[in-house]
Design a protein around this motif. Structure first.
Motif, PDB file in Angstrom:
ATOM      1  N   ASP A 108       0.861  -1.174   0.000  1.00 47.31           N
ATOM      2  CA  ASP A 108       0.000   0.000   0.000  1.00 47.31           C
ATOM      3  C   ASP A 108       0.904   1.231   0.000  1.00 47.31           C
ATOM      4  O   ASP A 108       1.383   1.662   1.042  1.00 47.31           O
ATOM      5  N   ARG A 109       1.138   1.792  -1.156  1.00 50.21           N
ATOM      6  CA  ARG A 109       2.089   2.894  -1.322  1.00 50.21           C
ATOM      7  C   ARG A 109       1.671   4.163  -0.566  1.00 50.21           C
ATOM      8  O   ARG A 109       2.468   5.080  -0.434  1.00 50.21           O
ATOM      9  N   ARG A 110       0.432   4.204  -0.068  1.00 56.44           N
ATOM     10  CA  ARG A 110       0.003   5.367   0.702  1.00 56.44           C
ATOM     11  C   ARG A 110       0.609   5.371   2.103  1.00 56.44           C
ATOM     12  O   ARG A 110       0.694   6.420   2.744  1.00 56.44           O
ATOM     13  N   VAL A 111       1.024   4.221   2.594  1.00 57.22           N
ATOM     14  CA  VAL A 111       1.551   4.102   3.953  1.00 57.22           C
ATOM     15  C   VAL A 111       3.045   4.451   3.953  1.00 57.22           C
ATOM     16  O   VAL A 111       3.841   3.843   3.241  1.00 57.22           O
ATOM     17  N   VAL A 112       3.402   5.444   4.778  1.00 58.42           N
ATOM     18  CA  VAL A 112       4.798   5.848   4.911  1.00 58.42           C
ATOM     19  C   VAL A 112       5.369   5.157   6.151  1.00 58.42           C
ATOM     20  O   VAL A 112       4.821   5.259   7.250  1.00 58.42           O
ATOM     21  N   LEU A 113       6.473   4.450   5.935  1.00 55.36           N
ATOM     22  CA  LEU A 113       7.148   3.752   7.018  1.00 55.36           C
ATOM     23  C   LEU A 113       8.384   4.529   7.453  1.00 55.36           C
ATOM     24  O   LEU A 113       9.103   5.069   6.606  1.00 55.36           O
ATOM     25  N   ALA A 114       8.636   4.565   8.735  1.00 59.56           N
ATOM     26  CA  ALA A 114       9.921   5.019   9.254  1.00 59.56           C
ATOM     27  C   ALA A 114      10.731   3.744   9.437  1.00 59.56           C
ATOM     28  O   ALA A 114      10.280   2.801  10.083  1.00 59.56           O
ATOM     29  N   SER A 115      11.909   3.720   8.838  1.00 59.42           N
ATOM     30  CA  SER A 115      12.727   2.511   8.865  1.00 59.42           C
ATOM     31  C   SER A 115      14.101   2.820   9.454  1.00 59.42           C
ATOM     32  O   SER A 115      14.759   3.785   9.062  1.00 59.42           O
ATOM     33  N   LEU A 116      14.515   2.008  10.375  1.00 64.36           N
ATOM     34  CA  LEU A 116      15.781   2.190  11.073  1.00 64.36           C
ATOM     35  C   LEU A 116      16.941   1.837  10.154  1.00 64.36           C
ATOM     36  O   LEU A 116      16.938   0.779   9.514  1.00 64.36           O
ATOM     37  N   THR A 117      17.948   2.701  10.071  1.00 58.89           N
ATOM     38  CA  THR A 117      19.153   2.395   9.308  1.00 58.89           C
ATOM     39  C   THR A 117      20.136   1.649  10.208  1.00 58.89           C
ATOM     40  O   THR A 117      19.955   1.595  11.431  1.00 58.89           O
ATOM     41  N   ALA A 118      21.173   1.093   9.623  1.00 58.10           N
ATOM     42  CA  ALA A 118      22.202   0.407  10.416  1.00 58.10           C
ATOM     43  C   ALA A 118      22.838   1.378  11.410  1.00 58.10           C
ATOM     44  O   ALA A 118      23.092   1.022  12.570  1.00 58.10           O
ATOM     45  N   ALA A 119      23.072   2.620  10.973  1.00 53.78           N
ATOM     46  CA  ALA A 119      23.643   3.622  11.882  1.00 53.78           C
ATOM     47  C   ALA A 119      22.680   3.918  13.030  1.00 53.78           C
ATOM     48  O   ALA A 119      23.108   4.085  14.184  1.00 53.78           O
ATOM     49  N   GLY A 120      21.388   3.983  12.719  1.00 57.28           N
ATOM     50  CA  GLY A 120      20.389   4.222  13.758  1.00 57.28           C
ATOM     51  C   GLY A 120      20.330   3.093  14.761  1.00 57.28           C
ATOM     52  O   GLY A 120      20.214   3.318  15.971  1.00 57.28           O
ATOM     53  N   GLU A 121      20.418   1.863  14.257  1.00 52.56           N
ATOM     54  CA  GLU A 121      20.390   0.704  15.150  1.00 52.56           C
ATOM     55  C   GLU A 121      21.604   0.694  16.076  1.00 52.56           C
ATOM     56  O   GLU A 121      21.476   0.460  17.283  1.00 52.56           O
ATOM     57  N   ALA A 122      22.770   0.976  15.529  1.00 49.76           N
ATOM     58  CA  ALA A 122      23.982   1.007  16.357  1.00 49.76           C
ATOM     59  C   ALA A 122      23.892   2.115  17.407  1.00 49.76           C
ATOM     60  O   ALA A 122      24.234   1.901  18.578  1.00 49.76           O
ATOM     61  N   LEU A 123      23.402   3.282  16.994  1.00 53.16           N
ATOM     62  CA  LEU A 123      23.314   4.405  17.927  1.00 53.16           C
ATOM     63  C   LEU A 123      22.309   4.143  19.037  1.00 53.16           C
ATOM     64  O   LEU A 123      22.584   4.419  20.206  1.00 53.16           O
ATOM     65  N   VAL A 124      21.146   3.599  18.697  1.00 51.07           N
ATOM     66  CA  VAL A 124      20.137   3.371  19.730  1.00 51.07           C
ATOM     67  C   VAL A 124      20.620   2.330  20.738  1.00 51.07           C
ATOM     68  O   VAL A 124      20.296   2.426  21.927  1.00 51.07           O
ATOM     69  N   GLU A 125      21.415   1.375  20.309  1.00 46.90           N
ATOM     70  CA  GLU A 125      21.946   0.393  21.258  1.00 46.90           C
ATOM     71  C   GLU A 125      22.939   1.044  22.216  1.00 46.90           C
ATOM     72  O   GLU A 125      22.908   0.780  23.424  1.00 46.90           O
TER      73      GLU A 125
END
Length: 176
Positions: A108-125
């Motif tokens: 469903d192209r109307r739905v916008v997803l926020a997706s974690l990048t590898a840098a985001g995953e490393a930083l949040v950890e």
């Protein structure tokens, strides 16, 4: 000589002005507000070296907890209990930091997803490790008091319409 407790002084003023029936509630609300300020200061101080605010950290943490490492923007707002514009603003900042990217759902192209990048995953950890060490494992009161306070605040939240966890404290899993 130390300054007197301003909340205790306000309590006395409430009683002296004939509002004794509201004095305990005023002291409770004011104490919670002040405790919130103190905890936010500790959290922000811990997250500052990571280039994060608590609002942006929460988004990263939710995405990292989700199975697909992505979630519809509307779901983020619902889970964080904030307005869609707040989520959009925070995700935009995270996107500019290279920690999140926006994608369209294939089905469903109307739905916008926020997706974690590898840098985001490393930083949040890293940020989570620091928050656990500097704030969450020692919030300022002992373990039994933490549990009691959490139960009391859950009852207060429930009385004001929030959905709270079951009695055993288990929260629902994040499904994206």
């Amino acid at each position: 000589m130390t300054d007197p407790d301003p909340i205790a002084a306000a309590y006395e003023q409430w009683v002296d002005h004939g509002w004794a029936d509201a004095a305990d509630g005023m002291a409770l609300v004011t104490s919670i507000t002040r405790a919130h300020q103190l905890l936010v200061e500790r959290i922000e101080e811990t997250l500052r070296p990571h280039g994060l605010t608590f609002a942006r950290y929460e988004i990263l943490r939710l995405l990292a907890f989700s199975r697909r490492r992505s979630m519809p923007m509307s779901r983020l707002g619902s889970l964080l209990q904030v307005h869609a514009t707040s989520v959009t603003s925070a995700v935009s900042r995270l996107e500019s930091q290279g920690l999140v990217e926006r994608l369209r759902r294939e089905s469903d192209r109307r739905v916008v997803l926020a997706s974690l990048t590898a840098a985001g995953e490393a930083l949040v950890e890293r940020a989570t490790a620091d928050l656990n060490a500097q704030v969450f494992t020692s919030p300022g009161i002992d373990t039994d008091a933490v549990r009691t306070a959490t139960e009391l605040l859950s009852a207060l939240r429930s009385a004001h319409g929030d959905t709270v966890s079951s009695a055993d404290g288990r929260a629902a899993r994040l499904e994206a």
